[in-house]
Design an enzyme around this catalytic site. Sequence first.
Site, short mmCIF file in Angstrom:
data_model
loop_
_atom_site.label_atom_id
_atom_site.label_comp_id
_atom_site.label_asym_id
_atom_site.label_seq_id
_atom_site.Cartn_x
_atom_site.Cartn_y
_atom_site.Cartn_z
N THR A 47 -13.07 -0.92 -12.36
CA THR A 47 -14.45 -1.43 -11.73
C THR A 47 -13.92 -2.05 -10.25
O THR A 47 -14.34 -3.00 -9.69
CB THR A 47 -14.85 -2.90 -12.31
OG1 THR A 47 -13.81 -3.73 -12.51
CG2 THR A 47 -15.62 -2.62 -13.56
N CYS A 50 -6.75 -5.02 7.20
CA CYS A 50 -7.37 -4.36 6.15
C CYS A 50 -8.39 -3.65 6.69
O CYS A 50 -8.98 -2.78 5.70
CB CYS A 50 -8.16 -5.45 5.38
SG CYS A 50 -7.28 -6.44 4.26
N SER A 104 12.37 -0.91 2.31
CA SER A 104 11.89 -0.75 3.63
C SER A 104 12.37 0.84 3.92
O SER A 104 13.30 1.50 3.27
CB SER A 104 12.86 -1.58 4.32
OG SER A 104 14.26 -1.25 4.14
#
Length: 348
Positions: free
Chosen positions: A46, A15, A139
């Site tokens: 939000t 991440c 893919s």
Amino acid sequence: MSEPRLTSLAHGGGCGCKLSPSVLRQILAGMPQAGLFANLMVGTETSDDAAVWRLNDHQALVATTDFFMPVVDDPFDFGQIAATNALSDVYAMGATPILALALVGMPVGQLSTATIGRILEGGASVCAAAGIPVAGGHSIDSVEPIYGLVALGLVHPDRVLTNRGARAGDVLILTKGLGVGIFSAALKQERLSPKGYAALITSTTQLNSIGAALSGMAGVHAVTDVTGFGLAGHALEMARGSGLAIEIDTTALPLLDGVEALARDGVRTGASTRNLDSYGEFLDLPTAYEAFRRDILTDPQTSGGLLISVAAEKADAVLTLAREAGFHQAEIIGRVVDGPVGLRVLGG
């Protein structure tokens, strides 16, 4: 011929690859509002974890996608981490997953089909543990290895959890230890011990499946999962969504074993700096705040824990649920208060 390390093929990992919060806000600022779609319960307004579409009076569909480049070198572990992270967004909305689709981008000329297959096997094993199939996907041949999922789930419309429902007086519970980004940086630098690697894998492959149980608990007002924007970034999103202030006690933060020593030694990710630069005036840090604590607060988490805003009198029930489910580091780390929208860090 030996293959290159997975992490050597990517400019970032996990991440930590996410666009910075400020850049993402600029991009989304031009997105059209979804007010014309009456059944769209949660959209982009939000920065919540997933979209939610009302199907009928008893069911709402939760839809999300998440994918990234390798955070570890073992292909099976990478697949497991990516899949666990993607399913977390479904759980954070209070939903139960029903199926997933695989998203795969691989440098075919540099990785063998066996290695790529192991990545997909790792992801499929997590989906099997969650009780859902990988029912298809897409893919491509890409320069850097990328893997993740589209994840779908179901929840009762009245039990949807969002990041915008926090109430003044709530306490904040974090269910996993922090430091995944610091561990991944140490891994790239070949400074992560076997014990540290084991802790990294254990944390990042633990499904946040208690989210479905949280949706039915009295006093649980808001939930989000902590990922690439770090604890500070995702807490700030909750503050913005709820129109309140959040206070975090930096001395109460649970850390993965060994993270503090690495952070004190200067191990950090580039995403940590990008995150910090994005918070601006909405982040209030103590005077002379130690740099290593700041790095932990902004550290990008991959497949991190849930951040739960719950009425103070119901906090013990949430902690019991989390710890009995194996989230042994779950702790109260702060509270929600009236005041200007922002994040105040106490202690340290």
